[in-house]
Design a protein around this motif. Structure first.
Motif, PDB file in Angstrom:
ATOM      1  N   GLY A  74       0.839  -1.202   0.000  1.00 41.27           N
ATOM      2  CA  GLY A  74       0.000   0.000   0.000  1.00 41.27           C
ATOM      3  C   GLY A  74       0.870   1.246   0.000  1.00 41.27           C
ATOM      4  N   SER A  75       2.187   1.051   0.200  1.00 44.66           N
ATOM      5  CA  SER A  75       3.114   2.184   0.147  1.00 44.66           C
ATOM      6  C   SER A  75       4.029   1.987  -1.057  1.00 44.66           C
ATOM      7  CB  SER A  75       3.964   2.242   1.425  1.00 44.66           C
ATOM      8  OG  SER A  75       4.947   1.212   1.400  1.00 44.66           O
ATOM      9  N   ILE A  76       4.508   3.090  -1.612  1.00 43.26           N
ATOM     10  CA  ILE A  76       5.340   3.009  -2.823  1.00 43.26           C
ATOM     11  C   ILE A  76       6.603   2.188  -2.542  1.00 43.26           C
ATOM     12  CG2 ILE A  76       6.653   4.353  -4.522  1.00 43.26           C
ATOM     13  CD1 ILE A  76       3.816   5.123  -4.891  1.00 43.26           C
ATOM     14  N   ASP A  77       7.272   2.458  -1.402  1.00 43.09           N
ATOM     15  CA  ASP A  77       8.524   1.747  -1.108  1.00 43.09           C
ATOM     16  C   ASP A  77       8.304   0.242  -1.006  1.00 43.09           C
ATOM     17  OD1 ASP A  77       9.858   4.091  -1.111  1.00 43.09           O
ATOM     18  OD2 ASP A  77      10.001   4.292   1.080  1.00 43.09           O
ATOM     19  N   GLY A  78       7.247  -0.143  -0.260  1.00 41.23           N
ATOM     20  CA  GLY A  78       6.959  -1.566  -0.071  1.00 41.23           C
ATOM     21  C   GLY A  78       6.601  -2.232  -1.391  1.00 41.23           C
ATOM     22  N   PHE A  79       5.906  -1.494  -2.223  1.00 42.62           N
ATOM     23  CA  PHE A  79       5.488  -2.018  -3.533  1.00 42.62           C
ATOM     24  C   PHE A  79       6.714  -2.312  -4.408  1.00 42.62           C
ATOM     25  CE2 PHE A  79       4.141  -1.603  -7.908  1.00 42.62           C
ATOM     26  CZ  PHE A  79       2.980  -2.361  -7.926  1.00 42.62           C
ATOM     27  N   VAL A  80       7.652  -1.374  -4.419  1.00 40.73           N
ATOM     28  CA  VAL A  80       8.865  -1.557  -5.236  1.00 40.73           C
ATOM     29  C   VAL A  80       9.700  -2.711  -4.667  1.00 40.73           C
ATOM     30  CG1 VAL A  80      11.016  -0.450  -5.992  1.00 40.73           C
ATOM     31  CG2 VAL A  80       8.867   0.835  -6.017  1.00 40.73           C
ATOM     32  N   GLU A  81       9.820  -2.764  -3.345  1.00 45.65           N
ATOM     33  CA  GLU A  81      10.555  -3.868  -2.704  1.00 45.65           C
ATOM     34  C   GLU A  81       9.947  -5.218  -3.068  1.00 45.65           C
ATOM     35  OE1 GLU A  81      11.128  -4.176   1.704  1.00 45.65           O
ATOM     36  OE2 GLU A  81      11.340  -2.018   1.457  1.00 45.65           O
ATOM     37  N   ALA A  82       8.618  -5.297  -2.986  1.00 41.68           N
ATOM     38  CA  ALA A  82       7.923  -6.556  -3.294  1.00 41.68           C
ATOM     39  C   ALA A  82       8.145  -6.935  -4.754  1.00 41.68           C
ATOM     40  CB  ALA A  82       6.427  -6.417  -3.016  1.00 41.68           C
ATOM     41  N   THR A  83       8.086  -5.942  -5.631  1.00 43.21           N
ATOM     42  CA  THR A  83       8.277  -6.209  -7.056  1.00 43.21           C
ATOM     43  C   THR A  83       9.662  -6.807  -7.303  1.00 43.21           C
ATOM     44  OG1 THR A  83       6.793  -4.397  -7.601  1.00 43.21           O
ATOM     45  CG2 THR A  83       8.255  -5.143  -9.361  1.00 43.21           C
ATOM     46  N   ASN A  84      10.689  -6.197  -6.707  1.00 43.06           N
ATOM     47  CA  ASN A  84      12.049  -6.721  -6.883  1.00 43.06           C
ATOM     48  C   ASN A  84      12.167  -8.119  -6.307  1.00 43.06           C
ATOM     49  OD1 ASN A  84      13.159  -4.536  -8.228  1.00 43.06           O
ATOM     50  ND2 ASN A  84      13.424  -3.411  -6.307  1.00 43.06           N
ATOM     51  N   TYR A  85      11.567  -8.307  -5.128  1.00 47.13           N
ATOM     52  CA  TYR A  85      11.671  -9.611  -4.460  1.00 47.13           C
ATOM     53  C   TYR A  85      11.002 -10.700  -5.304  1.00 47.13           C
ATOM     54  CZ  TYR A  85      11.388 -13.319  -1.061  1.00 47.13           C
ATOM     55  OH  TYR A  85      11.500 -14.537  -0.443  1.00 47.13           O
ATOM     56  N   VAL A  86       9.794 -10.436  -5.734  1.00 44.40           N
ATOM     57  CA  VAL A  86       9.058 -11.459  -6.490  1.00 44.40           C
ATOM     58  C   VAL A  86       9.735 -11.713  -7.843  1.00 44.40           C
ATOM     59  CG1 VAL A  86       6.848 -12.012  -7.618  1.00 44.40           C
ATOM     60  CG2 VAL A  86       6.865 -11.046  -5.314  1.00 44.40           C
ATOM     61  N   TYR A  87      10.212 -10.642  -8.468  1.00 45.68           N
ATOM     62  CA  TYR A  87      10.890 -10.820  -9.764  1.00 45.68           C
ATOM     63  C   TYR A  87      12.112 -11.733  -9.616  1.00 45.68           C
ATOM     64  CZ  TYR A  87      13.269  -9.856 -14.120  1.00 45.68           C
ATOM     65  OH  TYR A  87      13.893 -10.009 -15.336  1.00 45.68           O
ATOM     66  N   ASN A  88      12.913 -11.461  -8.600  1.00 38.39           N
ATOM     67  CA  ASN A  88      14.153 -12.234  -8.433  1.00 38.39           C
ATOM     68  C   ASN A  88      13.947 -13.613  -7.830  1.00 38.39           C
ATOM     69  OD1 ASN A  88      16.058 -10.361  -9.455  1.00 38.39           O
ATOM     70  ND2 ASN A  88      15.651  -9.089  -7.663  1.00 38.39           N
ATOM     71  N   ASN A  89      12.979 -13.737  -6.917  1.00 33.73           N
ATOM     72  CA  ASN A  89      12.864 -14.991  -6.160  1.00 33.73           C
ATOM     73  C   ASN A  89      11.745 -15.913  -6.606  1.00 33.73           C
ATOM     74  OD1 ASN A  89      14.883 -14.629  -3.834  1.00 33.73           O
ATOM     75  ND2 ASN A  89      13.790 -12.687  -3.962  1.00 33.73           N
ATOM     76  N   VAL A  90      10.798 -15.379  -7.364  1.00 39.51           N
ATOM     77  CA  VAL A  90       9.685 -16.222  -7.799  1.00 39.51           C
ATOM     78  C   VAL A  90       9.620 -16.267  -9.328  1.00 39.51           C
ATOM     79  CG1 VAL A  90       7.209 -16.657  -7.607  1.00 39.51           C
ATOM     80  CG2 VAL A  90       8.419 -15.522  -5.715  1.00 39.51           C
ATOM     81  N   PHE A  91       9.474 -15.113  -9.920  1.00 39.75           N
ATOM     82  CA  PHE A  91       9.233 -15.031 -11.368  1.00 39.75           C
ATOM     83  C   PHE A  91      10.370 -15.651 -12.182  1.00 39.75           C
ATOM     84  CE2 PHE A  91       9.116 -12.744 -15.431  1.00 39.75           C
ATOM     85  CZ  PHE A  91       7.812 -13.025 -15.807  1.00 39.75           C
ATOM     86  N   LYS A  92      11.600 -15.245 -11.873  1.00 36.18           N
ATOM     87  CA  LYS A  92      12.742 -15.738 -12.663  1.00 36.18           C
ATOM     88  C   LYS A  92      12.984 -17.221 -12.447  1.00 36.18           C
ATOM     89  CE  LYS A  92      16.447 -12.648 -13.506  1.00 36.18           C
ATOM     90  NZ  LYS A  92      17.390 -11.742 -12.854  1.00 36.18           N
ATOM     91  N   LYS A  93      12.544 -17.729 -11.296  1.00 36.11           N
ATOM     92  CA  LYS A  93      12.764 -19.156 -10.997  1.00 36.11           C
ATOM     93  C   LYS A  93      11.753 -20.066 -11.658  1.00 36.11           C
ATOM     94  CE  LYS A  93      15.343 -18.882  -6.717  1.00 36.11           C
ATOM     95  NZ  LYS A  93      15.256 -18.834  -5.278  1.00 36.11           N
ATOM     96  N   ASP A  94      10.577 -19.502 -11.988  1.00 36.06           N
ATOM     97  CA  ASP A  94       9.516 -20.353 -12.561  1.00 36.06           C
ATOM     98  C   ASP A  94       9.856 -20.814 -13.971  1.00 36.06           C
ATOM     99  OD1 ASP A  94       8.014 -20.358 -10.335  1.00 36.06           O
ATOM    100  OD2 ASP A  94       6.585 -18.833 -11.000  1.00 36.06           O
TER     101      ASP A  94
END
Ligand code: UTP
Length: 277
Positions: A257-277
Motif C-alpha cells: 500500500g506504500s510506494i517503497d513496499g510495492f517496489v521492494e515486493a516487485t524486486n523480491y518477487v521478480y528475483n525470487n519467484v518469477f525468474k525461478k519459474d
C-alpha cells in the motif's frame, strides 16, 4: 471448520494516485499478477475457497478478474500464451466468489461489517491484499499457519510483526502475554499510536481470523481514530470479554500500500519467484 475469506477492497488507495484514480489499488500488479490474486491464492492454499469481496464504486475490474474473459480466451486458445492464464483459471474453477459494495468508506471495521451476510454465522479470515505475504518454498502460507492455530484455539487471531519504533503510528499495535511459538494473548490494542503511547512494537498486519461475534462488536463500536470505525477497537473489546490471539507469523510481508513496499515486493518477487519459474 473455517472456509470463508473476506477481502475488503473498497479503499481509495490515495497513496498510489494517479495510478488508482480509475483502477483499484488491489489490481496493481507485482510483476505480472495483481495483488488481489496473490491474496486469493494464499486463501485457497489455506483451504478457504469461499471468497467474499467488499468492493466499492470503480472496483469492477476485480470482479472481471475472477471471471472468464471469453473473447480473450478464445483469441489465445491453442497458442503458447494460454498458459499465462493457468493460475487465474485454476482459482476461478476451484473457488466461489461473492461481492458486496461498501457504500460509504467508513473504515476497515465498517468494511468488515459490510461482509456480515456474506460471511454468515461462522468464523472467517480477512485479507488486506495490499499486504503481500510470502514464505520460503515448501513452507505453509501465512493464512494456512493461522487456520491451523484457529483449529486449536477457536478464537480470533491477528497476524503481527515487529516494526521499528518510528513506524508504530502506521499500525494497530498490541500488548500481550507471551504464550509460545510466536503466539501472544492480547491484553491491549491501540490503533495508530504515537511512539510514546505504543504498548509495544508488535504491529497488526493484514491477516485476521475472526469469530462471527465480531459483527455485533463492530456494530457497537463508535468511530475512532481518523473518524473511521476501527476493527482494532472491536477486537480490543473481544479480547477483554474473551480471548484474542496475536501470532508472529513465519514469512515475510511487504506493505504494497506504500510506494517503497510495492517496489521492494516487485524486486523480491521478480528475483525470487518469477525468474525461478
Ligand atoms: P488502507 O487505509 O491501507 O487503504 O486500508 P486505502 O484507504 O485504500 O489506502 P490509502 O491510505 O488511501 O492509500 C486497508 C484496507 O482496507 C480497505 C482498503 O481497500 C485496504 O485494502 N478498506 C479501507 C475498505 O475496504 N474500506 C474502507 O472504508 C477502508
Amino acid at each position: 471448520m473455517i472456509r470463508k475469506c473476506l477481502f475488503p477492497v473498497a479503499g481509495y488507495g490515495t497513496r498510489f494516485l494517479p495510478a488508482t484514480k480509475a483502477m483499484p489499488k488491489e489490481m496493481l500488479p507485482i510483476v505480472n499478477k495483481p495483488l488481489v490474486q496473490y491474496g486469493v491464492e494464499e486463501a485457497a492454499a489455506a483451504g478457504l475457497n469461499r471468497i467474499g469481496f467488499i468492493t466499492g464504486r470503480g472496483k469492477r475490474s476485480i470482479a472481471d478478474h475472477f471471471d472468464i474473459s471469453y473473447e480473450l480466451e478464445r483469441e489465445i486458445a491453442g497458442s503458447g500464451k494460454e498458459e499465462l492464464l493457468t493460475s487465474i483459471r485454476k482459482l476461478i474453477d476451484e473457488n466461489e466468489f461473492a461481492f458486496k459494495r461498501q457504500n460509504h468508506m467508513k473504515g476497515l471495521g465498517h468494511a468488515i461489517l459490510s461482509g456480515r451476510y456474506l460471511m454468515g454465522d461462522e468464523p472467517f479470515a480477512v485479507v488486506l491484499a495490499d499486504d503481500l505475504c510470502v514464505v520460503d518454498e515448501g513452507e505453509e502460507g501465512v493464512l494456512a499457519q493461522m487456520v491451523k492455530l484457529y483449529k486449536q484455539f477457536r478464537c480470533s487471531i491477528v497476524a503481527i510483526q515487529e516494526v521499528p519504533e518510528d513506524e508504530v503510528h502506521k499500525y494497530g499495535v498490541i500488548a500481550g502475554e507471551y504464550m509460545k511459538d510466536g503466539l501472544y494473548r492480547v491484553t491491549d490494542m491501540v490503533e495508530k499510536p504515537a511512539k510514546e503511547d505504543a504498548p509495544s512494537n508488535l504491529a497488526i498486519i493484514g491477516r485476521y481470523i475472526l469469530t462471527p461475534d465480531i459483527f455485533e462488536l463492530i456494530e457497537n463500536t463508535k468511530p475512532g481514530k481518523n473518524g473511521e470505525v476501527q476493527i482494532t477497537d472491536a477486537l480490543l473489546k473481544q479480547a477483554q470479554d474473551g480471548c484474542v490471539l496475536a501470532y508472529k507469523f513465519k514469512g515475510r510481508r511487504f506493505d504494497c500500500g506504500s510506494i517503497d513496499g510495492f517496489v521492494e515486493a516487485t524486486n523480491y518477487v521478480y528475483n525470487n519467484v518469477f525468474k525461478k519459474d
